[in-house]
Write a protein that holds these residues in place. Structure first.
Motif, PDB file in Angstrom:
ATOM      1  N   GLN A  74       0.826  -1.196   0.000  1.00  0.00           N
ATOM      2  CA  GLN A  74       0.000   0.000   0.000  1.00  0.00           C
ATOM      3  C   GLN A  74       0.870   1.259   0.000  1.00  0.00           C
ATOM      4  OE1 GLN A  74      -3.026  -0.460  -0.710  1.00  0.00           O
ATOM      5  NE2 GLN A  74      -3.394   1.745  -0.804  1.00  0.00           N
ATOM      6  N   ALA A  75       1.909   1.230   0.840  1.00  0.00           N
ATOM      7  CA  ALA A  75       2.788   2.404   0.941  1.00  0.00           C
ATOM      8  C   ALA A  75       3.428   2.715  -0.409  1.00  0.00           C
ATOM      9  CB  ALA A  75       3.860   2.159   1.999  1.00  0.00           C
ATOM     10  N   ARG A  76       3.883   1.672  -1.106  1.00  0.00           N
ATOM     11  CA  ARG A  76       4.580   1.916  -2.366  1.00  0.00           C
ATOM     12  C   ARG A  76       3.643   2.394  -3.467  1.00  0.00           C
ATOM     13  NH1 ARG A  76       8.369  -3.334  -2.607  1.00  0.00           N
ATOM     14  NH2 ARG A  76       9.211  -3.086  -0.515  1.00  0.00           N
ATOM     15  N   ARG A  77       2.387   1.960  -3.370  1.00  0.00           N
ATOM     16  CA  ARG A  77       1.416   2.401  -4.364  1.00  0.00           C
ATOM     17  C   ARG A  77       1.183   3.912  -4.259  1.00  0.00           C
ATOM     18  NH1 ARG A  77      -2.388  -1.820  -3.468  1.00  0.00           N
ATOM     19  NH2 ARG A  77      -1.143  -3.173  -4.767  1.00  0.00           N
ATOM     20  N   LEU A  78       1.350   4.450  -3.058  1.00  0.00           N
ATOM     21  CA  LEU A  78       1.057   5.856  -2.809  1.00  0.00           C
ATOM     22  C   LEU A  78       2.252   6.771  -3.089  1.00  0.00           C
ATOM     23  CD1 LEU A  78      -0.776   5.243   0.577  1.00  0.00           C
ATOM     24  CD2 LEU A  78      -1.844   5.856  -1.602  1.00  0.00           C
ATOM     25  N   LEU A  79       3.360   6.146  -3.465  1.00  0.00           N
ATOM     26  CA  LEU A  79       4.629   6.858  -3.536  1.00  0.00           C
ATOM     27  C   LEU A  79       5.198   6.829  -4.955  1.00  0.00           C
ATOM     28  CD1 LEU A  79       6.203   8.066  -1.149  1.00  0.00           C
ATOM     29  CD2 LEU A  79       7.504   5.940  -1.055  1.00  0.00           C
ATOM     30  N   GLY A  80       5.677   7.982  -5.429  1.00  0.00           N
ATOM     31  CA  GLY A  80       6.418   8.019  -6.689  1.00  0.00           C
ATOM     32  C   GLY A  80       7.785   8.600  -6.399  1.00  0.00           C
ATOM     33  N   VAL A  81       8.837   7.863  -6.746  1.00  0.00           N
ATOM     34  CA  VAL A  81      10.181   8.304  -6.375  1.00  0.00           C
ATOM     35  C   VAL A  81      11.042   8.504  -7.616  1.00  0.00           C
ATOM     36  CG1 VAL A  81      12.277   7.714  -5.098  1.00  0.00           C
ATOM     37  CG2 VAL A  81      10.047   7.070  -4.181  1.00  0.00           C
ATOM     38  N   VAL A  82      11.666   9.666  -7.719  1.00  0.00           N
ATOM     39  CA  VAL A  82      12.672   9.913  -8.750  1.00  0.00           C
ATOM     40  C   VAL A  82      14.033   9.722  -8.096  1.00  0.00           C
ATOM     41  CG1 VAL A  82      13.605  11.558 -10.405  1.00  0.00           C
ATOM     42  CG2 VAL A  82      11.187  11.646  -9.804  1.00  0.00           C
ATOM     43  N   PRO A  83      14.741   8.645  -8.445  1.00  0.00           N
ATOM     44  CA  PRO A  83      16.026   8.403  -7.781  1.00  0.00           C
ATOM     45  C   PRO A  83      17.079   9.414  -8.195  1.00  0.00           C
ATOM     46  CG  PRO A  83      15.594   6.713  -9.445  1.00  0.00           C
ATOM     47  CD  PRO A  83      14.405   7.604  -9.416  1.00  0.00           C
ATOM     48  N   GLN A  84      18.066   9.581  -7.319  1.00  0.00           N
ATOM     49  CA  GLN A  84      19.133  10.540  -7.594  1.00  0.00           C
ATOM     50  C   GLN A  84      20.051  10.053  -8.719  1.00  0.00           C
ATOM     51  OE1 GLN A  84      21.538  11.442  -4.147  1.00  0.00           O
ATOM     52  NE2 GLN A  84      22.822  12.869  -5.255  1.00  0.00           N
ATOM     53  N   GLU A  85      20.359   8.755  -8.698  1.00  0.00           N
ATOM     54  CA  GLU A  85      21.256   8.208  -9.712  1.00  0.00           C
ATOM     55  C   GLU A  85      20.555   8.161 -11.058  1.00  0.00           C
ATOM     56  OE1 GLU A  85      24.381   7.307  -9.121  1.00  0.00           O
ATOM     57  OE2 GLU A  85      24.253   7.703  -6.973  1.00  0.00           O
ATOM     58  N   LEU A  86      21.304   8.439 -12.101  1.00  0.00           N
ATOM     59  CA  LEU A  86      20.747   8.441 -13.451  1.00  0.00           C
ATOM     60  C   LEU A  86      20.702   7.011 -13.975  1.00  0.00           C
ATOM     61  CD1 LEU A  86      19.740  10.599 -15.326  1.00  0.00           C
ATOM     62  CD2 LEU A  86      21.983  10.719 -16.352  1.00  0.00           C
ATOM     63  N   VAL A  87      19.625   6.294 -13.679  1.00  0.00           N
ATOM     64  CA  VAL A  87      19.561   4.895 -14.080  1.00  0.00           C
ATOM     65  C   VAL A  87      18.530   4.707 -15.192  1.00  0.00           C
ATOM     66  CG1 VAL A  87      20.331   3.988 -11.877  1.00  0.00           C
ATOM     67  CG2 VAL A  87      17.914   4.385 -12.234  1.00  0.00           C
ATOM     68  N   PHE A  88      18.764   3.703 -16.022  1.00  0.00           N
ATOM     69  CA  PHE A  88      17.809   3.398 -17.090  1.00  0.00           C
ATOM     70  C   PHE A  88      18.015   1.965 -17.552  1.00  0.00           C
ATOM     71  CE2 PHE A  88      20.765   3.455 -20.671  1.00  0.00           C
ATOM     72  CZ  PHE A  88      21.852   4.114 -20.117  1.00  0.00           C
ATOM     73  N   ASP A  89      17.003   1.430 -18.197  1.00  0.00           N
ATOM     74  CA  ASP A  89      17.098   0.076 -18.730  1.00  0.00           C
ATOM     75  C   ASP A  89      17.354   0.174 -20.233  1.00  0.00           C
ATOM     76  OD1 ASP A  89      16.820  -2.580 -19.424  1.00  0.00           O
ATOM     77  OD2 ASP A  89      15.326  -2.931 -17.864  1.00  0.00           O
ATOM     78  N   PRO A  90      18.563  -0.188 -20.676  1.00  0.00           N
ATOM     79  CA  PRO A  90      18.959   0.070 -22.061  1.00  0.00           C
ATOM     80  C   PRO A  90      18.201  -0.764 -23.092  1.00  0.00           C
ATOM     81  CG  PRO A  90      20.602  -1.244 -20.952  1.00  0.00           C
ATOM     82  CD  PRO A  90      19.609  -0.854 -19.908  1.00  0.00           C
ATOM     83  N   GLN A 146       8.726   8.230 -15.094  1.00  0.00           N
ATOM     84  CA  GLN A 146       8.499   6.903 -14.521  1.00  0.00           C
ATOM     85  C   GLN A 146       7.896   6.981 -13.124  1.00  0.00           C
ATOM     86  OE1 GLN A 146      12.513   5.301 -15.913  1.00  0.00           O
ATOM     87  NE2 GLN A 146      11.477   3.418 -15.336  1.00  0.00           N
ATOM     88  N   ALA A 147       8.303   8.018 -12.383  1.00  0.00           N
ATOM     89  CA  ALA A 147       7.787   8.143 -11.020  1.00  0.00           C
ATOM     90  C   ALA A 147       6.330   8.577 -11.002  1.00  0.00           C
ATOM     91  CB  ALA A 147       8.636   9.146 -10.237  1.00  0.00           C
ATOM     92  N   LEU A 148       5.843   9.085 -12.140  1.00  0.00           N
ATOM     93  CA  LEU A 148       4.501   9.658 -12.161  1.00  0.00           C
ATOM     94  C   LEU A 148       3.450   8.773 -12.822  1.00  0.00           C
ATOM     95  CD1 LEU A 148       5.417  13.358 -13.087  1.00  0.00           C
ATOM     96  CD2 LEU A 148       4.992  12.395 -10.824  1.00  0.00           C
ATOM     97  N   VAL A 149       3.876   7.641 -13.398  1.00  0.00           N
ATOM     98  CA  VAL A 149       2.932   6.841 -14.203  1.00  0.00           C
ATOM     99  C   VAL A 149       1.681   6.434 -13.432  1.00  0.00           C
ATOM    100  CG1 VAL A 149       4.508   5.871 -15.926  1.00  0.00           C
ATOM    101  CG2 VAL A 149       4.229   4.716 -13.718  1.00  0.00           C
ATOM    102  N   HIS A 150       1.807   6.230 -12.122  1.00  0.00           N
ATOM    103  CA  HIS A 150       0.653   5.763 -11.358  1.00  0.00           C
ATOM    104  C   HIS A 150       0.000   6.888 -10.566  1.00  0.00           C
ATOM    105  CE1 HIS A 150       4.188   5.602  -8.866  1.00  0.00           C
ATOM    106  NE2 HIS A 150       3.481   5.395  -7.770  1.00  0.00           N
ATOM    107  N   LYS A 151       0.269   8.134 -10.964  1.00  0.00           N
ATOM    108  CA  LYS A 151      -0.310   9.310 -10.309  1.00  0.00           C
ATOM    109  C   LYS A 151      -0.253   9.216  -8.787  1.00  0.00           C
ATOM    110  CE  LYS A 151      -3.541  10.179 -14.058  1.00  0.00           C
ATOM    111  NZ  LYS A 151      -4.922  10.200 -14.502  1.00  0.00           N
ATOM    112  N   PRO A 152       0.950   9.072  -8.247  1.00  0.00           N
ATOM    113  CA  PRO A 152       1.064   8.867  -6.798  1.00  0.00           C
ATOM    114  C   PRO A 152       0.697  10.128  -6.026  1.00  0.00           C
ATOM    115  CG  PRO A 152       3.223   9.200  -7.766  1.00  0.00           C
ATOM    116  CD  PRO A 152       2.265   9.131  -8.908  1.00  0.00           C
ATOM    117  N   PRO A 153      -0.025  10.023  -4.929  1.00  0.00           N
ATOM    118  CA  PRO A 153      -0.349  11.195  -4.109  1.00  0.00           C
ATOM    119  C   PRO A 153       0.888  11.824  -3.463  1.00  0.00           C
ATOM    120  CG  PRO A 153      -1.272   9.187  -3.140  1.00  0.00           C
ATOM    121  CD  PRO A 153      -0.719   8.807  -4.463  1.00  0.00           C
ATOM    122  N   VAL A 154       1.928  11.017  -3.236  1.00  0.00           N
ATOM    123  CA  VAL A 154       3.155  11.570  -2.651  1.00  0.00           C
ATOM    124  C   VAL A 154       4.302  11.375  -3.646  1.00  0.00           C
ATOM    125  CG1 VAL A 154       4.763  11.497  -0.713  1.00  0.00           C
ATOM    126  CG2 VAL A 154       2.342  10.978  -0.338  1.00  0.00           C
TER     127      VAL A 154
END
Ligand code: ATP
Ligand code: MG
Lengths: 239, 250
Positions: A74-90, A146-154
């Motif tokens: 539940q907690a993760r569903r409510l959260l959208g996180v932009v990580p500091q490290e520049l990561v991506f799946d090539p 990516q952090a916003l795809v699920h419209k997180p409240p936080v």
């Protein structure tokens, strides 16, 4: 009203280093909250614990009342996180990346929202480009998307503007402000203090895993008349 | 459920986009083994009354199923860890079980695709019989899943690609090579025969081979019991590691 994020007495050690040293803090719903501090202060560690990427030695963190360990789904569903490290799946294109990320959050057909995010982050023309072919700043924007795809409240942004050009920074802040206006809680770390001053309604200053100051931006500034946030920051750190 | 299917789809897409390396290359390797060993030994060796090339095929197929299932989950995880893109699967609310099943299924699928590829190509060389296709499928699925799960453990455990290579060279390769891919263990000296009975891969290959020829070193039910138990144990271990976030969440 339950806080968007409630942090209670958190301790996190790496060997003998206390990266989080008994920190407590509530962030209310609808806030635009700034988490500031020098390199190594523990900002990213705190965000990792909040996102379930790191486990605390003691203390607890709740997102809208949901414990990030016991009630992690539940907690993760409510959260959208932009990580500091520049990561991506090539392996994937921008759109594939965002569709897959939506899927992880249980959302199947998300293209309308994905298109909207791409538009606001000025990525529409790169939608079908492979992640490998993007510039650093563009990759950073995809991380925001990516952090916003699920419209997180936080929404938690760990230095989202590092390496992003001026024009886009303005665009990004406009978008994030709009999200905040629509009721999303925003938690931001940045080393651009003018940004924090302009955007955040409340600010925490931390150092060595501890909280040095926590107040509304207005009050912080009022306590040091005539000073910029940068000066307030430096004075607080020297105390 | 959508979360699980997405992760599975992503894992399949990951190897399918580079299918030339991940599927075609291992098929070619198996063909080379078959041509060389089969050519050299066909007229000299018969096992259980079966021509050597025919005897060899199921072993080679199983070996590729195992190695590719292992390679898939382990390389996917270690790559994600090294690039940091592992956060994309750690941040969403995916249950441990979905995580486990998605990686294992994708790994098994790649293993079986390579296995089917080897079989399809070998059909040109040898007239292969399949006495009991049910056993063939059962052993392929279970063994692929087991090695997919082992690959997960390895991928979570190791920190660098050379450590993974060590895992592959010192554990996976000897286990598969010393399991009866190239021979019946009854042609071995007693000591090695006894030792082989402690190698789970021996049972995978023996049971798999039973499906083709209807003959085997030990009974297929016995082999199934061993393989299923190993799979159950490995799965429990993997799930426990995922639940603790071992090496994934600091
Ligand atoms: N995985 C880790 N292992 C050991 N030490 C770590 C680990 N992660 C962080 N640290 C240490 O914890 C402290 C806090 O690090 P953290 O990344 O939280 O700082 P930060 O406030 O985000 O800094 P920055 O502004 O540079 O991003 C630092 O001293 C760092 O070296
Ligand atoms: Mg940081």
């Amino acid at each position: 009203m339950i806080p968007a994020v409630s942090i209670v007495d958190v301790v996190k050690t790496f060997g003998s280093l206390r990266a989080l040293d008994g920190l407590s803090l509530d962030i209310q719903q609808g806030e635009f909250f700034g988490l500031l501090g020098p390199n190594g202060a523990g900002k990213t560690t705190l965000i990792s614990a909040l996102a379930g990427l790191a486990r605390l030695d003691s203390g607890c963190i709740r997102v809208l009342g949901h414990d990030v360990v016991r009630d992690f789904r539940q907690a993760r569903r409510l959260l959208g996180v932009v990580p500091q490290e520049l990561v991506f799946d090539p392996f994937f294109s921008v759109r594939e990346t965002l569709r897959i990320q939506s899927g992880y959050f249980g959302i199947r057909r998300n293209d309308d929202w994905i298109d909207e995010i791409l538009h606001h982050l000025d990525l529409t023309s790169k939608a079908d480009a492979n992640m490998r072919r993007l510039s650093g700043g563009m990759k950073r924007r995809v991380l925001v998307a990516q952090a916003l795809v699920h419209k997180p409240p936080v929404i938690v942004l760990d230095e989202p503007t590092a390496g992003v050009d001026v024009e886009l920074r303005q665009g990004l802040w406009q978008f994030v402000r709009r999200l905040n206006g629509e009721g999303h809680t925003i938690i931001l770390t940045t080393h651009y203090l003018e940004e924090a001053e302009a955007l955040c309604n409340r600010i925490a200053l931390m150092k060595q895993g501890q909280l040095l100051a926590l107040d509304s931006t207005v009050n912080l500034m009022a306590a040091h008349p005539g000073a910029s946030l940068e000066e307030v920051f430096l004075r607080t750190m020297q105390r | 459920m959508i979360g699980f299917w997405t992760l599975f789809y992503k894992e399949v897409l990951r190897f399918w986009k580079v299918a030339f390396q991940t599927v075609a290359a291992p098929v070619l390797t198996a063909m080379l083994y078959l041509m060389i060993f089969g050519h050299v030994l066909e007229d000299h060796v018969r096992v259980h009354g079966i021509g050597y090339t025919s005897f060899l095929i199921p072993g080679l197929v199983m070996m590729q199923v195992l190695q590719n299932a292992f390679a898939n989950s382990s390389s996917s995880l270690i790559q994600a860890k090294i690039t940091g893109s592992i956060v994309f699967v750690l941040l969403p609310p995916l249950p441990y079980s979905s995580f486990f099943i998605a990686y294992v299924l994708a790994a098994m699928l790649r293993g079986i695709m390579v296995g089917v590829g080897v079989l399809l190509v070998t059909v040109w060389f040898v007239d292969l019989q399949v006495v009991a296709p049910g056993w063939v499928l059962l052993f392929a699925v279970l063994s692929g899943a087991l090695f997919g799960a082992l690959g997960m453990i390895a991928g979570i455990w190791v920190e660098k690609f050379d450590q993974l290579a060590a895992f592959q060279n010192f554990l996976i390769m000897p286990l598969t090579m010393l399991s009866g891919v190239f021979y019946s263990i009854y042609t071995l000296p007693t000591f090695w025969q006894r030792l082989s009975h402690y190698n789970p891969v021996f049972y995978m290959i023996d049971g798999f081979r039973y499906g083709f020829f209807g003959v085997s070193d030990v009974s297929p039910v016995h082999s199934l019991a061993v393989v299923a138990s190993c799979f159950a144990l490995t799965s429990l271990l993997t799930l426990a590691l995922l639940k603790r976030g071992w090496k994934l969440r600091t």
